[in-house]
Design a protein around this motif. Structure first.
Motif, PDB file in Angstrom:
ATOM      1  N   ALA A 199      82.596 110.823 101.566  1.00 29.22           N
ATOM      2  CA  ALA A 199      82.253 112.020 100.783  1.00 29.22           C
ATOM      3  C   ALA A 199      83.453 112.548 100.014  1.00 29.22           C
ATOM      4  N   SER A 200      84.656 112.088 100.357  1.00 27.82           N
ATOM      5  CA  SER A 200      85.863 112.551  99.693  1.00 27.82           C
ATOM      6  C   SER A 200      85.938 112.006  98.266  1.00 27.82           C
ATOM      7  N   SER A 201      86.423 112.822  97.360  1.00 32.90           N
ATOM      8  CA  SER A 201      86.651 112.364  95.982  1.00 32.90           C
ATOM      9  C   SER A 201      87.726 111.292  95.929  1.00 32.90           C
ATOM     10  N   ALA A 202      88.528 111.200  96.982  1.00 31.05           N
ATOM     11  CA  ALA A 202      89.613 110.228  97.022  1.00 31.05           C
ATOM     12  C   ALA A 202      89.196 108.903  97.661  1.00 31.05           C
ATOM     13  N   TYR A 203      87.980 108.819  98.194  1.00 25.47           N
ATOM     14  CA  TYR A 203      87.580 107.568  98.838  1.00 25.47           C
ATOM     15  C   TYR A 203      87.349 106.506  97.766  1.00 25.47           C
ATOM     16  N   ALA A 204      87.921 105.325  97.971  1.00 24.48           N
ATOM     17  CA  ALA A 204      87.871 104.262  96.963  1.00 24.48           C
ATOM     18  C   ALA A 204      86.442 103.771  96.758  1.00 24.48           C
ATOM     19  N   MET A 205      86.083 103.625  95.491  1.00 30.01           N
ATOM     20  CA  MET A 205      84.775 103.121  95.102  1.00 30.01           C
ATOM     21  C   MET A 205      84.968 101.897  94.213  1.00 30.01           C
ATOM     22  N   GLN A 206      84.113 100.926  94.384  1.00 35.84           N
ATOM     23  CA  GLN A 206      84.116  99.745  93.527  1.00 35.84           C
ATOM     24  C   GLN A 206      82.664  99.381  93.229  1.00 35.84           C
ATOM     25  N   ASN A 207      82.365  99.205  91.973  1.00 37.38           N
ATOM     26  CA  ASN A 207      80.977  98.947  91.548  1.00 37.38           C
ATOM     27  C   ASN A 207      80.050 100.060  92.023  1.00 37.38           C
ATOM     28  N   GLY A 208      80.579 101.292  92.094  1.00 36.78           N
ATOM     29  CA  GLY A 208      79.785 102.428  92.520  1.00 36.78           C
ATOM     30  C   GLY A 208      79.539 102.502  94.011  1.00 36.78           C
ATOM     31  N   LYS A 209      80.245 101.673  94.796  1.00 36.28           N
ATOM     32  CA  LYS A 209      80.018 101.604  96.236  1.00 36.28           C
ATOM     33  C   LYS A 209      81.311 101.912  96.986  1.00 36.28           C
ATOM     34  N   VAL A 211      84.303 101.386  99.452  1.00 31.95           N
ATOM     35  CA  VAL A 211      84.987 100.153  99.833  1.00 31.95           C
ATOM     36  C   VAL A 211      85.277 100.147 101.328  1.00 31.95           C
ATOM     37  N   VAL A 212      85.016  99.034 101.959  1.00 33.71           N
ATOM     38  CA  VAL A 212      85.405  98.783 103.350  1.00 33.71           C
ATOM     39  C   VAL A 212      86.021  97.394 103.401  1.00 33.71           C
ATOM     40  N   CYS A 213      87.095  97.249 104.147  1.00 30.72           N
ATOM     41  CA  CYS A 213      87.681  95.926 104.365  1.00 30.72           C
ATOM     42  C   CYS A 213      87.598  95.583 105.851  1.00 30.72           C
ATOM     43  N   ILE A 214      87.348  94.313 106.128  1.00 26.66           N
ATOM     44  CA  ILE A 214      87.376  93.804 107.504  1.00 26.66           C
ATOM     45  C   ILE A 214      88.400  92.682 107.543  1.00 26.66           C
ATOM     46  N   TRP A 215      89.434  92.870 108.345  1.00 28.78           N
ATOM     47  CA  TRP A 215      90.486  91.858 108.467  1.00 28.78           C
ATOM     48  C   TRP A 215      90.306  91.096 109.779  1.00 28.78           C
ATOM     49  N   GLY A 216      90.329  89.745 109.695  1.00 29.73           N
ATOM     50  CA  GLY A 216      90.387  88.959 110.921  1.00 29.73           C
ATOM     51  C   GLY A 216      89.239  88.004 111.160  1.00 29.73           C
ATOM     52  N   ILE A 235      79.220  91.541 108.103  1.00 30.89           N
ATOM     53  CA  ILE A 235      79.398  91.679 106.653  1.00 30.89           C
ATOM     54  C   ILE A 235      78.113  92.165 106.002  1.00 30.89           C
ATOM     55  N   ASN A 236      77.020  91.516 106.334  1.00 32.27           N
ATOM     56  CA  ASN A 236      75.745  91.875 105.715  1.00 32.27           C
ATOM     57  C   ASN A 236      75.291  93.273 106.126  1.00 32.27           C
ATOM     58  N   TRP A 237      75.652  93.679 107.339  1.00 35.67           N
ATOM     59  CA  TRP A 237      75.294  95.043 107.757  1.00 35.67           C
ATOM     60  C   TRP A 237      76.013  96.063 106.888  1.00 35.67           C
ATOM     61  N   PHE A 238      77.305  95.877 106.674  1.00 33.08           N
ATOM     62  CA  PHE A 238      78.036  96.825 105.820  1.00 33.08           C
ATOM     63  C   PHE A 238      77.479  96.815 104.395  1.00 33.08           C
ATOM     64  N   LYS A 239      77.118  95.649 103.906  1.00 36.54           N
ATOM     65  CA  LYS A 239      76.533  95.589 102.565  1.00 36.54           C
ATOM     66  C   LYS A 239      75.185  96.308 102.531  1.00 36.54           C
ATOM     67  N   SER A 240      74.437  96.232 103.621  1.00 40.87           N
ATOM     68  CA  SER A 240      73.158  96.945 103.682  1.00 40.87           C
ATOM     69  C   SER A 240      73.348  98.455 103.724  1.00 40.87           C
ATOM     70  N   GLN A 241      74.545  98.885 104.127  1.00 43.89           N
ATOM     71  CA  GLN A 241      74.863 100.311 104.128  1.00 43.89           C
ATOM     72  C   GLN A 241      75.356 100.779 102.753  1.00 43.89           C
ATOM     73  N   GLY A 242      75.327  99.878 101.786  1.00 41.02           N
ATOM     74  CA  GLY A 242      75.730 100.227 100.433  1.00 41.02           C
ATOM     75  C   GLY A 242      77.203 100.078 100.162  1.00 41.02           C
ATOM     76  N   CYS A 243      77.927  99.317 100.998  1.00 42.15           N
ATOM     77  CA  CYS A 243      79.379  99.181 100.854  1.00 42.15           C
ATOM     78  C   CYS A 243      79.754  97.944 100.040  1.00 42.15           C
ATOM     79  N   TYR A 244      80.896  98.042  99.386  1.00 42.07           N
ATOM     80  CA  TYR A 244      81.570  96.916  98.767  1.00 42.07           C
ATOM     81  C   TYR A 244      82.552  96.415  99.820  1.00 42.07           C
ATOM     82  N   VAL A 245      82.426  95.151 100.257  1.00 46.59           N
ATOM     83  CA  VAL A 245      83.121  94.680 101.453  1.00 46.59           C
ATOM     84  C   VAL A 245      84.181  93.639 101.096  1.00 46.59           C
ATOM     85  N   ILE A 246      85.416  93.941 101.505  1.00 48.77           N
ATOM     86  CA  ILE A 246      86.549  93.042 101.310  1.00 48.77           C
ATOM     87  C   ILE A 246      86.808  92.290 102.607  1.00 48.77           C
ATOM     88  N   GLY A 247      87.183  91.034 102.498  1.00 49.30           N
ATOM     89  CA  GLY A 247      87.533  90.247 103.666  1.00 49.30           C
ATOM     90  C   GLY A 247      89.008  89.903 103.692  1.00 49.30           C
TER      91      GLY A 247
END
Length: 555
Positions: A199-209, A211-216, A235-247
């Protein structure tokens, strides 16, 4: 975590030769530019720094109540025999510090450290990001279900606050290392805690979504034991939550050898962006060139073919291992990653004093490290480097990524910025003719200059400094930094530079009516009080009108 990222990569390297991976790609193939999978956003076209935020001290009020990541035994003060770091931070800008059991610095000052739990520490770090045009921070989040969880939760809130304050972006980067019940607990943590920060204006958005990264995922060791299907589910769960997911994936993700588990290619391809890990895999410019030719070029081609954004890793080098070569190692990586056509760059890391790969301000000389500690300073190879050197180097790498400076293999950033102008000619203030308000270095210099003050105070005063050849620079009393227009005069004016170059140099024009105007040498355009003074100052006008005129007030 039982095995660090660096430790894992170093051991994995023994089983696979860097130069043996993939296909030899020609410069012709390299030059075949393919459009990015995604348009520019908060990670595409941007530099992201990994932010640990995991240092604490006894007495700082953190729930963890220990010398978190400063010492091997968190219950005891750091000392030469209880040490967990490879480099000492430059401590001059922290207002709250904590005494260690090390001997005094070489200059006689006490050997103190900072706590990430203090908001002022996080503010200082994000101010440095702002001053050096570093776009985005990836907050590292390890398994939060144990004793570290409450402190990590608090750090997310602190990072959010600082990112909002200094106009930076941030996102959550989960590290799955050693997280036994990762599949269910990571989802629950996002739903119940971390998602709220989007909800923060500072939270990173990419393609309007968000961003979440999962390392490992896919690393071939006991601390990352999951099969491909389990990782694909997350990965697919985060995408279903509307996130842009980095690996955050192994260096050999594409080939499935060495440090990568076999059979994961489909899982890797499910990510929106791939960020292969490089810490421990390269240690000099030749290594970077080999990885560029044999890994990065075919990686980029694979990502292009599969509609995936590519965010390769750039690191300053382990200071304790004498890898840095006063910035030449890091710049070679920037050069290679920009010429490969990467969509973004990930810096490993901002504050990783434990592995010696930090870009945050670091002790310049032995005079600001504890006597007898054995820790190296930035001048370890005989070349003097300012504490902020690797921040400045990262800023220049970001400008090259964005096309604000030309692609160059020659490092443009001096280890020590030598020009700070000449004599101070006067203390001045500027009143805009368009709205009759004074120009201020807003937010104590952390925000852009704007004409919105009715009276002169410290933020409205500037040293007029002789920049040579009849030109001037302006040093803000708010923070002691020079007003800059950015590379090529492309950004709003802000007092963020420690040195005087073309972007900090102006010609003071005396108009016939008694007013003055400022001509920027960076782009040969006039400074304007944009939008009749409602917007910050910017140098983008080719002629002088009312918005470009100011009354010069001399103290």
């Amino acid at each position: 975590m039982a095995v660090s990222r660096r430790t894992f990569m170093a051991s994995a390297l023994a089983g696979s030769a860097v130069v043996a991976v993939g296909t030899q790609w020609s410069r012709t193939a390299e030059a075949a530019v393919v459009p990015a999978a995604s348009p520019a956003g908060d990670v595409v076209g941007k530099v992201t720094v990994g932010y640990q935020g995991w240092f604490a001290c006894i007495g700082d009020g953190a729930p963890i109540n220990g010398w978190w990541h400063w010492s091997q035994n968190w219950g005891q003060s750091p000392s030469p025999t209880n040490n967990a770091i490879k480099a000492w931070p430059d401590m001059r800008e922290y207002t709250k510090t904590y005494q260690t059991a090390y001997s005094n610095f070489g200059n006689g000052q006490p050997a103190t450290l900072f706590s990430s739990y203090d908001q002022q520490t996080v503010d200082t770090h994000f101010l440095w990001m702002q001053q050096n045009n570093i776009d985005t921070a990836a907050l590292q989040r390890f398994n939060p279900t144990g004793g570290e969880g409450p402190t990590r939760d608090a750090m997310a809130t602190k990072v959010r606050s600082s990112a909002e304050k200094y106009g930076r972006k941030f996102y959550i980067m989960y590290d799955a290392t050693g997280w036994t019940n990762m599949q269910s607990e990571m989802k629950a943590d996002w739903t119940n805690k971390m998602k709220a920060h989007t909800a923060s204006s500072a939270y990173a958005m990419q393609n309007g979504k968000p961003v979440v990264c999962i390392w490992g995922f896919g690393f071939n060791d006991a601390n990352h034991p999951w099969d491909a299907a389990t990782c694909l589910d997350v990965i697919n769960w985060f995408k279903s939550q509307g996130c842009y997911v980095i690996g955050g994936v192994p260096r050999e993700w594409r080939t499935g050898v060495g440090g990568s588990r076999a059979g994961y290619l489909g899982t890797y391809h499910a990510f929106n962006m791939l960020s292969p890990w490089m810490v421990g895999a390269i240690g000099n410019a030749a290594d970077s060139d080999s990885v560029y030719q044999n890994i990065n070029v075919p990686d980029q081609a694979d990502c292009n073919a599969n509609g995936i954004d590519y965010q390769p890793c750039v690191l300053p080098g382990d200071l304790s291992g004498r890898q840095r070569a006063h910035g030449d190692f890091m710049w070679r990586q920037f050069y290679n990653m920009v010429r490969v056509g990467a969509q973004g760059i990930y810096i490993s890391m901002f504050d990783e004093y434990g592995e010696g790969n930090q870009i945050a301000k670091t002790a310049e000389t032995q005079a600001t490290t504890p006597t007898g500690s054995g820790l190296l300073s930035l001048d370890e190879d005989g070349t003097a480097c300012s504490a902020d050197y690797y921040l400045r180097l990262t800023g220049d790498g970001g400008r090259m990524l964005k096309g604000q400076i030309a692609l160059t293999a020659t490092r443009p950033t001096p280890p020590v910025a030598t020009s700070t102008g000449g004599a101070t000619l006067a203390v001045v203030s500027f009143r805009s003719q368009v709205n009759n308000l004074y120009v201020t270095a807003e937010n104590a210099g952390a925000s852009a200059l704007i004409a919105n003050r009715t009276a002169i105070g410290t933020w409205e005063e500037f040293d007029e400094v002789d920049a040579g050849s009849g030109h001037i620079a302006l040093r803000a009393h708010a923070n002691g930094r020079f007003v800059t227009t950015g590379s090529g005069g492309t950004q709003q004016l802000i007092a963020s530079s420690t040195t005087v170059g073309p972007s900090e140099t102006f010609q003071l024009i005396h108009n016939s009516g008694g007013t003055v105007s400022l001509l920027s040498l960076a782009d040969n355009e006039y400074v304007t009080a944009e939008n009749a003074g409602a917007n910050p100052l910017i140098a983008n006008r080719t002629a002088i009108g009312l918005w470009e005129q100011f009354t010069l007030v001399t103290s």
